[in-house]
Each structure stands twice: as C-alpha cells, then as structure tokens.
Design a protein around this motif. Structure first.
Motif, PDB file in Angstrom:
ATOM      1  N   ASP B 110       0.846  -1.207   0.000  1.00  0.00           N
ATOM      2  CA  ASP B 110       0.000   0.000   0.000  1.00  0.00           C
ATOM      3  C   ASP B 110       0.872   1.246   0.000  1.00  0.00           C
ATOM      4  O   ASP B 110       0.615   2.209  -0.713  1.00  0.00           O
ATOM      5  CB  ASP B 110      -0.903   0.025   1.242  1.00  0.00           C
ATOM      6  CG  ASP B 110      -2.134  -0.834   1.047  1.00  0.00           C
ATOM      7  OD1 ASP B 110      -2.250  -1.420  -0.049  1.00  0.00           O
ATOM      8  OD2 ASP B 110      -2.961  -0.922   1.962  1.00  0.00           O
ATOM      9  N   GLY B 114       1.456   4.241  -2.706  1.00  0.00           N
ATOM     10  CA  GLY B 114       1.078   5.597  -2.341  1.00  0.00           C
ATOM     11  C   GLY B 114       2.230   6.593  -2.425  1.00  0.00           C
ATOM     12  O   GLY B 114       1.993   7.795  -2.458  1.00  0.00           O
ATOM     13  N   ARG B 210       0.225   3.446 -17.098  1.00  0.00           N
ATOM     14  CA  ARG B 210       0.913   4.304 -16.125  1.00  0.00           C
ATOM     15  C   ARG B 210       2.329   4.628 -16.586  1.00  0.00           C
ATOM     16  O   ARG B 210       2.815   5.744 -16.458  1.00  0.00           O
ATOM     17  CB  ARG B 210       0.975   3.616 -14.757  1.00  0.00           C
ATOM     18  CG  ARG B 210      -0.229   3.843 -13.899  1.00  0.00           C
ATOM     19  CD  ARG B 210      -0.269   5.259 -13.358  1.00  0.00           C
ATOM     20  NE  ARG B 210      -1.535   5.507 -12.709  1.00  0.00           N
ATOM     21  CZ  ARG B 210      -2.519   6.213 -13.234  1.00  0.00           C
ATOM     22  NH1 ARG B 210      -2.370   6.775 -14.414  1.00  0.00           N
ATOM     23  NH2 ARG B 210      -3.647   6.381 -12.598  1.00  0.00           N
ATOM     24  N   PHE B 275      -6.459   1.734 -21.995  1.00  0.00           N
ATOM     25  CA  PHE B 275      -7.527   1.622 -21.003  1.00  0.00           C
ATOM     26  C   PHE B 275      -8.698   0.810 -21.527  1.00  0.00           C
ATOM     27  O   PHE B 275      -9.250  -0.033 -20.818  1.00  0.00           O
ATOM     28  CB  PHE B 275      -8.005   3.020 -20.596  1.00  0.00           C
ATOM     29  CG  PHE B 275      -7.712   3.311 -19.172  1.00  0.00           C
ATOM     30  CD1 PHE B 275      -6.402   3.495 -18.769  1.00  0.00           C
ATOM     31  CD2 PHE B 275      -8.720   3.371 -18.241  1.00  0.00           C
ATOM     32  CE1 PHE B 275      -6.117   3.741 -17.460  1.00  0.00           C
ATOM     33  CE2 PHE B 275      -8.441   3.611 -16.918  1.00  0.00           C
ATOM     34  CZ  PHE B 275      -7.134   3.805 -16.525  1.00  0.00           C
ATOM     35  N   ALA B 279     -10.118  -2.670 -20.127  1.00  0.00           N
ATOM     36  CA  ALA B 279     -11.515  -2.830 -19.714  1.00  0.00           C
ATOM     37  C   ALA B 279     -12.153  -4.014 -20.427  1.00  0.00           C
ATOM     38  O   ALA B 279     -12.970  -4.733 -19.851  1.00  0.00           O
ATOM     39  CB  ALA B 279     -12.296  -1.554 -20.006  1.00  0.00           C
ATOM     40  N   VAL B 285     -12.552  -4.739 -13.322  1.00  0.00           N
ATOM     41  CA  VAL B 285     -11.492  -3.751 -13.146  1.00  0.00           C
ATOM     42  C   VAL B 285     -11.640  -3.092 -11.780  1.00  0.00           C
ATOM     43  O   VAL B 285     -12.726  -2.727 -11.373  1.00  0.00           O
ATOM     44  CB  VAL B 285     -11.574  -2.670 -14.234  1.00  0.00           C
ATOM     45  CG1 VAL B 285     -10.301  -1.865 -14.267  1.00  0.00           C
ATOM     46  CG2 VAL B 285     -11.829  -3.288 -15.577  1.00  0.00           C
ATOM     47  N   ARG B 286     -10.538  -2.975 -11.091  1.00  0.00           N
ATOM     48  CA  ARG B 286     -10.587  -2.351  -9.764  1.00  0.00           C
ATOM     49  C   ARG B 286      -9.717  -1.108  -9.764  1.00  0.00           C
ATOM     50  O   ARG B 286      -8.670  -1.081  -9.159  1.00  0.00           O
ATOM     51  CB  ARG B 286     -10.063  -3.325  -8.704  1.00  0.00           C
ATOM     52  CG  ARG B 286     -10.798  -4.617  -8.653  1.00  0.00           C
ATOM     53  CD  ARG B 286     -11.931  -4.470  -7.644  1.00  0.00           C
ATOM     54  NE  ARG B 286     -12.408  -5.751  -7.214  1.00  0.00           N
ATOM     55  CZ  ARG B 286     -12.373  -6.175  -5.967  1.00  0.00           C
ATOM     56  NH1 ARG B 286     -11.879  -5.431  -5.029  1.00  0.00           N
ATOM     57  NH2 ARG B 286     -12.856  -7.342  -5.648  1.00  0.00           N
ATOM     58  N   HIS B 287     -10.179  -0.076 -10.463  1.00  0.00           N
ATOM     59  CA  HIS B 287      -9.348   1.112 -10.598  1.00  0.00           C
ATOM     60  C   HIS B 287      -8.985   1.713  -9.258  1.00  0.00           C
ATOM     61  O   HIS B 287      -7.898   2.203  -9.053  1.00  0.00           O
ATOM     62  CB  HIS B 287     -10.075   2.172 -11.408  1.00  0.00           C
ATOM     63  CG  HIS B 287     -10.292   1.762 -12.800  1.00  0.00           C
ATOM     64  ND1 HIS B 287      -9.395   2.032 -13.787  1.00  0.00           N
ATOM     65  CD2 HIS B 287     -11.292   1.069 -13.362  1.00  0.00           C
ATOM     66  CE1 HIS B 287      -9.849   1.527 -14.908  1.00  0.00           C
ATOM     67  NE2 HIS B 287     -10.991   0.937 -14.679  1.00  0.00           N
ATOM     68  N   THR B 288      -9.928   1.669  -8.347  1.00  0.00           N
ATOM     69  CA  THR B 288      -9.708   2.378  -7.095  1.00  0.00           C
ATOM     70  C   THR B 288      -8.538   1.806  -6.330  1.00  0.00           C
ATOM     71  O   THR B 288      -7.923   2.486  -5.543  1.00  0.00           O
ATOM     72  CB  THR B 288     -10.957   2.295  -6.219  1.00  0.00           C
ATOM     73  OG1 THR B 288     -11.419   0.956  -6.248  1.00  0.00           O
ATOM     74  CG2 THR B 288     -12.018   3.229  -6.734  1.00  0.00           C
ATOM     75  N   LEU B 289      -8.236   0.539  -6.577  1.00  0.00           N
ATOM     76  CA  LEU B 289      -7.122  -0.049  -5.856  1.00  0.00           C
ATOM     77  C   LEU B 289      -5.801   0.374  -6.481  1.00  0.00           C
ATOM     78  O   LEU B 289      -4.750   0.160  -5.941  1.00  0.00           O
ATOM     79  CB  LEU B 289      -7.242  -1.568  -5.885  1.00  0.00           C
ATOM     80  CG  LEU B 289      -8.425  -2.048  -5.067  1.00  0.00           C
ATOM     81  CD1 LEU B 289      -8.741  -3.482  -5.375  1.00  0.00           C
ATOM     82  CD2 LEU B 289      -8.140  -1.872  -3.597  1.00  0.00           C
ATOM     83  N   TYR B 291      -4.892   3.456  -7.435  1.00  0.00           N
ATOM     84  CA  TYR B 291      -4.747   4.906  -7.454  1.00  0.00           C
ATOM     85  C   TYR B 291      -3.301   5.277  -7.195  1.00  0.00           C
ATOM     86  O   TYR B 291      -2.576   4.555  -6.546  1.00  0.00           O
ATOM     87  CB  TYR B 291      -5.627   5.543  -6.392  1.00  0.00           C
ATOM     88  CG  TYR B 291      -4.938   5.735  -5.088  1.00  0.00           C
ATOM     89  CD1 TYR B 291      -4.498   6.988  -4.693  1.00  0.00           C
ATOM     90  CD2 TYR B 291      -4.668   4.661  -4.278  1.00  0.00           C
ATOM     91  CE1 TYR B 291      -3.837   7.155  -3.512  1.00  0.00           C
ATOM     92  CE2 TYR B 291      -3.996   4.814  -3.102  1.00  0.00           C
ATOM     93  CZ  TYR B 291      -3.590   6.073  -2.714  1.00  0.00           C
ATOM     94  OH  TYR B 291      -2.911   6.230  -1.543  1.00  0.00           O
ATOM     95  N   ARG B 292      -2.886   6.365  -7.721  1.00  0.00           N
ATOM     96  CA  ARG B 292      -1.517   6.797  -7.454  1.00  0.00           C
ATOM     97  C   ARG B 292      -1.241   8.100  -8.153  1.00  0.00           C
ATOM     98  O   ARG B 292      -1.818   8.384  -9.185  1.00  0.00           O
ATOM     99  CB  ARG B 292      -0.558   5.722  -7.938  1.00  0.00           C
ATOM    100  CG  ARG B 292       0.448   6.214  -8.953  1.00  0.00           C
ATOM    101  CD  ARG B 292       1.779   6.344  -8.354  1.00  0.00           C
ATOM    102  NE  ARG B 292       2.319   5.032  -8.210  1.00  0.00           N
ATOM    103  CZ  ARG B 292       3.278   4.742  -7.355  1.00  0.00           C
ATOM    104  NH1 ARG B 292       3.756   5.689  -6.602  1.00  0.00           N
ATOM    105  NH2 ARG B 292       3.738   3.532  -7.259  1.00  0.00           N
ATOM    106  N   HIS B 293      -0.373   8.880  -7.585  1.00  0.00           N
ATOM    107  CA  HIS B 293       0.178   9.932  -8.411  1.00  0.00           C
ATOM    108  C   HIS B 293       1.593  10.156  -8.286  1.00  0.00           C
ATOM    109  O   HIS B 293       2.383  10.092  -7.635  1.00  0.00           O
ATOM    110  CB  HIS B 293      -0.572  11.251  -8.307  1.00  0.00           C
ATOM    111  CG  HIS B 293      -1.205  11.378  -9.617  1.00  0.00           C
ATOM    112  ND1 HIS B 293      -0.770  12.214 -10.585  1.00  0.00           N
ATOM    113  CD2 HIS B 293      -2.133  10.622 -10.157  1.00  0.00           C
ATOM    114  CE1 HIS B 293      -1.457  11.997 -11.649  1.00  0.00           C
ATOM    115  NE2 HIS B 293      -2.288  11.040 -11.441  1.00  0.00           N
TER     116      HIS B 293
END
Lengths: 293, 293, 232
Positions: B110, B114, B210, B275, B279, B285-289, B291-293
């Motif tokens: 995680d 992050g 990414r 993308f 899809a 698809v679990r985009h929320t898992l 996440y990153r920037h």
C-alpha cells in the motif's frame, strides 16, 4: 496401492517455489525501506549544519544558509487541501447520481466514463491548465501571472475527482441490496434512500476515499509544477504563487550536486514519504476499525 | 425532509455531474481544437519520409517519432522488469502468506503504491548518483535507471491485481484441482492462474498505461529533450510526456506549441487505447485499488 | 455384505467453535454404494470431505477421532500426518454437485490428474484417458472432438466427463456429492447406471437428496437426520 504409495514425499518444487515467492515479496518490501533509506542518508548532511526544526519550519534563504522547506510544506498542504475541498462535494454528488439518484442506464455509461477519466495522463491536465485556465484566472483576477494556488487546485480537483468518485461508488455498492429494497417498499424516494440509508452506511468508505484522494493530491507533481508558479514563499492568498514539495524536487535536481540546495530535495522526499505513510496508515486504521464493530 | 430539500439535493447532484463532465469535456475539446491541425504524419516524422524513418534509414529531427520510440522502449523495459517480480510477489501474498506476513507486506505494498512518483524518481536519481560516486564515473541517469524506477512505480499494481485475481477465484474452482490430487503449486500453476489470467492481464495493461503517461519519474532519471532514437540502455532518451512538458515551458513559436497539442492528442490516444483494452480484457477492473500519483 | 473398506470411530468435526459432526461411528463396505442422506446443513458434504481431507482447505476446520481406510491389506489412518494428502487425493476420486470441467480441452481435462501425478508417457496417457472416457459411456459422443473445450459439452456430458476425470487415476474410493441434482432426469439416470457399473472396481460414497435414487442404487444408507441412527 500399497503403503509406500501414501508416503509423504519431500516436494522439492514446492519448497523451491515457496522460497522464490517469498523472496520476491520480500524484495518488493525491502524496496520500500530502501527508498526511505536513500532519502535519509543522502539528506543527512543537511542536519550537520542546521537544526532539524529549522529545516522543517525555517525559511528558504540559501544566501544566508537557510534551507528550511517550510514554504514548500505549506504550498503542498494548501494546494492539496484546497483541491480536496473543491473535489469532495463534486465527487460525492457525481457518485450519488451514478449510484442512487440517476437512472440506471445512464449510470452505467457514466461510470465507464469516470473510469476512462482516471486514464487521462496528468501531463495533459497540466498542459491544458497552462494554456486555458491560467490566462482565464489571470484576466479574471486582474493581477499576477495566473499561476497560483487557485489555478493548481482547480485542475487538481478535476484530476482527483474520478478516483474519489470510484472510491465512493465502491463503498455505495457495498450497501446491502435488501436495505435499498426496504426503502423502495416503504415508498421512499431516491433522495430519501440516499440521505437516510446510503450515506449513513457509507461514512467510513467516504472518509477513507477522501483521505486516499488527499494522498493522491499530495503526491502530484506535474500540475503543481506547471501551474502553481513555483515561487518559494509562504502563500497568503489563493492568488499567490506557491511551490510544492514535489515541484521543489523536480526543479532543484538540475542544480549542482554538492550544494546544500540540492541536498534539501532529499529532505522534501523524506517528508513526502512520511506524509504518505501517515495517510495510508490512517486509511488502513479507519478501515480496520469498521471490521471489528 | 420536504419537497424543496429533496429537489435541492437532486439538483446539486446533477450540478456536480455537469461540472465534472463539463470540465473534462472542455479540456478534451480545447485539446482537440488546438491540436487537430497538427495531427498529420509531419507531427510524428517531421520532414523525414515516413518509410525512411520507420526503417531507421534516416533520423527524425523535427517530429515526435524519437519520443514515441523512447516511450515504447521505456514501457517494454519497465514492464519486463516489473511483471515477473510482481506476479511472484502477488502469488505469495494470495496463496502462501500467513496472517502476519500478509498484513505487514500488505502495508508495504500500500505504501509503495502511495509514494509519490517524484519520490520514486528521486530514489532512482539518488541511487545512480550514489553509484556514480562510488562505483564508476560513467554511470549517469539513463534509460535503464528510468525503466527500473518505473518498474518500482508499477510494481504494486501488478502485485495487487495478481493477489486480488487469485483471491477471488471461487472456492468451487479452487478445490477442483486439489480434489484431483494437485499439490499447492500445481493448483496455482494449472488451475488458479489460468482462471484469473484475464484479470491479471488487465492489471498489466493498466500498468503499461501508467508507464506511458508518467512524467515525474522520468524527468529525474534520464529523459532528455533531444537524444534521437533510443539505442543504448545507458544513455538518455526522449519520451512523449517529457516532450509535452518541455514544450509547455520552452516553446519557441506557435508551430511548436501546436505540435505540443498534437503530441498531447497522441499520448491521450495511446492511453485511451490501453484503457479500453484493459476494460475489455478485464471483467472486474478495480481502478480504485490502483490509485496513485 | 462385503468386507469393510473404511472404518470411522468416534469422529467429531468442528468449524472454529461450532461442532458440525459429533461422535460418528460407521463402517463403509467395499465395492458397494453407500448413500448419505439427511437435511441440508446436517454436515453431509463435510462428512464426504473427510475421506479425501478436502476439509483442510477450509480455514478453522478441525477433526477429532479416527478414520481408517484399507488400501492394500491393512487399514491405515488417513489423518496420519505422515500420510501424503496429495497421494490420498489421487487414490480417492471426487465428483461434485455442479460439473466442474477445467477451462481446457476434453482430452486434457481427463488427462489432467495424470499430469499432476507426473505420468507423462504419451501412450500410457492416451490409453488411460480413452479407457476412462469409455468407462463413462462418453466415448461415442466425444471421440471426434477431444480437442474441443470441455465447456462446449452439455451438463450431463460434463458430469460424466468429471466422472471420467476422477476415474482416470483408478481410485479405490469414489466420493460423489449429489452428482445428479443439477442434471435432467435422463442424464441423471445415466450417472446412476454408471455408478452401479463401477461397483466391482470401486467403493462409492454418495450424498443424495433424492429418496428414489437412494432406493434404487444404495446398498447402505447413513442417515444424518438428527435423532436417527438408521442403517440398511
């Protein structure tokens, strides 16, 4: 089939595979430690000449030997905080429309669109921001260059919204179907369903999603670098230019390797790392608290 | 709740959608209007004939062909490094980890997902600097360093999709192989992985996306403005997002700026294609898992 | 009645703190069909999973007591930690309620257990797969499309394919968890017929919800209805 058939055999493959898999996971984890290690070791010389607190809270004045990164910390917090403040209501509204308030057919299409939005490269947000939003803000405000906290926060708000929406949708979808059916059976409207059932059940998910999105805004480099103006100063108003920790790292790296200015970027890296760790830890704690209840 | 309250909540939710979708639509529309005029073979190949450029007979100087080739080389390298390690670690997390290791390693993953990408870039940069000072003067930021750093950046995506894909295999399928006398390893290799391949593949494609869009890592680890086609692991290289970033701050005239918008559209198309592909391949698809920037 | 194949002595089964089975003492005869009946939730499937130790895949499950099976001449404790559970599962076949072909060709599905056991010699594999498919009466229907995906078969055909897959290792014990309940009556009848044919080679243990089926083919009945201790 006799007794020897059932004898327990040592499976070399199994043992080897287990070791290999464990090593891989361990290497990945060590990497995380290594990243922090490099920040700290490379940034250490700074502490020889300055007090630790000065570095974190002091002003940036390289000519007087001051390498405090406080302005950057403020810039980062200002911009990411403001972007979350702008993005939160918008994301909550969108998620509510997609999951509860809107018609089902439209919702599926909208959700797909939101998913696609997470794939828009950051650099594109930054690029369009520079040439579209910055002049707009400059003309509206009438002063300054338009490269300011407000511009960066607005772009960042749009950038983090899709992720935030998906977090919210994920938590809305976990509300048991039977609860929603119950409201329908009682003749409740969609808005009532949202306000009385869905939102109260999803407080935890909404908080976690917001915290993680805040983490994402903190870590953004390109938008702040391109739009916030990068002035090293403690910002007083939304129209002031500011530099984030991430932008500071991106900007200073070109300078002389041995200079103290250069070494300060590792301190920025370490601070960013620690804030991220806190955000992740916080999100995990919130999630865990729920599972015990 | 009275009727007006309900109306207000509903309207606010619709307004949020209009705001977000409107902003993104304006962003994309602006990009298209500004960039479409530049969208022709000349954007990519400059004044060099297309065939000569593709067969590497002549160098392209005024097009984005070298940048696209650089991005491609970067993606290929980074994914080649990240996928095996990520897969193995993901398998360990899903199938072999105990309660303790799962929670500790899980936190590290995680955290890794992050950490701001600029910090990962800084890590790559400081590592190569360390080697430059202590091992060989000839080591400097280059394609290999960028690829390694990017690999670290996307590693958690691959670990997490692999883990989730394996963990969500239905119990019924999970015991099919075991009931037939499969060892744990055989069950993973022959039953569980084939079953979850599409999900894993979708995750890998998102990781490719990414790599394609990241700017923060590569600007610290070896991307340069002009390098020609990538021909060595140990040299600087051009990349599409970095080219766009460079144009945004250093453009000399209107033609270059239009080229920048054209490059944005090309990058956007690449990411959108990836993308969509992900899809289609990946059902859940679990985009929320991710996440990153 | 035929000599015993399996002896179960004072067996308890727990799921975390919840007791599912308590003090079970049964004998299962060789080369016969033993049917397990009882209401849902009485632990019938759990009972079945004791014989190939598949219950071990459920976290929090625990067993006490003794289960002994006779594979050569002497009985051995199948929960003995020195006994290889992998080999046990290769000697005890299992067929589930829902047909569960793996996402591979018809041939490869049946050959899969051989592959797991490291039997790779081409001719042996060919022979044993053919024999197993023939034994299940599936040969005429699939002989021309052995390389097609197993999921293209009908439900009844899939279930017989799963039987063939379980039989290819020539197991001495075959476990069946409601093998016909997801099938149409005609396919169900074929499976029943097949089970009767298998009796000379196998000891069959079947969970069933259909009284008429039990009436038709079972040689012994174990009733899990609370309060009953009936054996036939």
């Amino acid at each position: 089939m006799n007794r020897s058939f059932f004898q327990q055999k040592r499976d070399r493959n199994e043992t080897a595979a287990r070791a290999l898999l464990f090593m891989s996971a361990l290497v990945c984890c060590l990497l995380v430690v290594l990243i922090l290690g490099f920040m700290v070791v490379t940034g250490l010389p700074l502490f020889g000449q300055n007090q630790a607190m000065d570095l974190l809270t002091g002003a940036w004045s390289p000519h007087n030997g001051g390498y405090g990164i406080a302005p950057m910390i403020f810039g980062t917090l200002w911009i990411s905080f403001l972007s979350v403040v702008i993005s939160f209501p918008m994301s909550l509204g969108c998620a509510a429309y997609i999951c509860v308030l809107g018609p089902h057919g439209k919702a599926t299409v909208m959700k797909r669109c939101v998913q696609m939005m997470t794939g828009i490269p950051t650099i594109i947000y930054g690029f369009v921001g520079v040439f579209l939003l910055v002049p707009l803000i400059r003309n509206t405000a009438g002063t300054g260059s338009g490269m300011c906290i407000l511009s960066a926060s607005l772009v960042l708000a749009v950038l983090i919204a899709p992720t935030m929406i998906l977090f919210f949708i994920q938590s809305f979808d976990r509300v048991p179907r039977s609860w929603l059916d119950a409201v329908d059976a009682l003749g409740g409207s969609r808005v009532q369903k949202l306000v009385y059932v869905v939102l109260p059940a999803c407080v935890k998910g909404i908080v976690t999603g917001t915290v993680l999105s805040f983490g994402r805004a903190l870590g953004d480099t390109l938008v702040a670098l391109m739009i916030a103006g990068n002035a090293i100063q403690k910002p007083d108003s939304l129209l002031d230019s500011a530099r984030t920790l991430t932008a500071h790292i991106a900007l200073v790296s070109a300078a002389d390797f041995e200079s103290m200015e250069f070494k300060s970027i590792f301190l920025c890296g370490a601070v960013l790392y620690l804030i991220t760790a806190l955000v992740i830890l916080g999100a995990r704690l919130i999630e865990r608290r729920g599972t015990h209840e | 709740m009275n009727r007006w309250g309900e109306k207000a909540i509903y309207s606010l939710s619709v307004l949020s959608c209009v705001l977000l979708f409107g902003s993104v639509a304006i962003l994309l529309g602006y990009l298209l209007v500004k960039g479409l005029p530049a969208l022709n073979p000349g954007l990519i190949f400059g004044s060099t004939p297309m065939v000569d450029a593709l067969f590497l007979k002549r160098q392209v100087f005024d097009g984005i062909f070298p940048a696209m080739a650089g991005t491609l080389a970067l993606i290929a390298l980074a994914i080649t490094i990240a996928v095996p390690l990520g897969l193995l670690a993901g398998i360990y997390m899903a199938e072999y980890s105990g309660r303790f290791t799962r929670s500790v390693f899980g936190f590290f993953f995680d955290l890794l997902s992050g950490i701001p990408s600029i910090v990962v870039g800084l890590f790559g940069f400081s590592a190569i600097l360390f080697f430059h000072h202590h091992i060989s003067e000839s080591l400097a930021p280059c394609l290999l360093v960028s690829a390694l750093s990017l690999a670290f950046l996307v590693l958690p995506y691959i670990v997490k999709t692999t883990q989730i894909a394996l963990e969500t295999v239905p119990q019924q399928t999970r015991i099919t192989g075991l009931a037939l006398g499969a060892t744990r390893l055989q069950n993973i290799v022959f039953c569980l992985i084939p079953e979850s391949l599409s999900t894993i593949l979708g995750g890998i494609i998102l990781a490719v996306g990414r790599c394609a869009e990241d700017t923060a890592v590569i600007m610290l680890t070896g991307a340069v403005v002009s390098a020609g086609l990538p021909d060595s692991l140990f040299k600087g290289y051009e990349a599409l997002p970095f080219y766009i970033y460079y144009i945004s701050s250093q453009y000399a005239d209107q033609t270059e700026l239009t080229q920048g918008f054209g490059a944005c559209i090309v990058l956007l198309l690449i990411c959108a294609t990836l993308f969509t592909l992900a899809a289609i391949i990946q059902k859940k698809v679990r985009h929320t898992l991710l996440y990153r920037h | 009645m035929t000599p015993p194949k399996i002896k179960i002595e004072s067996l308890d089964f727990y799921y975390n703190t919840h007791q599912i089975l308590s003090n079970i003492n049964e004998t299962i005869p060789e080369n016969a069909i033993t049917s397990i009946i009882g209401p849902s939730g009485a632990g019938k499937s759990t009972f079945l999973s004791l014989f190939n130790r598949l219950w071990e895949t459920t976290p929090g499950a625990r067993v006490e007591g003794r289960i002994q099976a006779r594979f050569s001449d002497s009985f051995m404790d199948i929960n003995d930690p020195k006994l290889s559970v992998i080999q046990l599962r290769r000697a005890v076949g299992m067929v589930f309620q829902m047909p569960n072909p793996l996402p591979m060709s018809i041939f490869n599905n049946v050959a899969f257990p051989l592959k797991l056991a490291g039997i790779t010699e081409k001719e042996t594999v060919q022979n044993r797969v053919t024999t197993a498919i023939k034994a299940c009466g599936l040969w005429p229907e699939v002989k021309d499309r052995l390389d097609k995906k197993a999921t293209t078969l009908s439900g009844g055909q899939q279930q017989r394919l799963c039987m063939a897959r379980a039989l290819v290792m020539e197991p001495e014990i075959l476990l069946l968890d409601e093998p016909t309940s997801s099938l149409d009556p005609r396919s169900g009848a074929m499976i029943e017929e097949l089970m009767v044919q298998l009796k000379p080679r196998c000891t069959l243990i079947m969970v069933s919800h259909q009284p008429d089926q039990v009436e038709r083919i079972a040689d012994q009945v174990i009733d899990f209805t609370p309060g009953s201790e009936s054996c036939r």
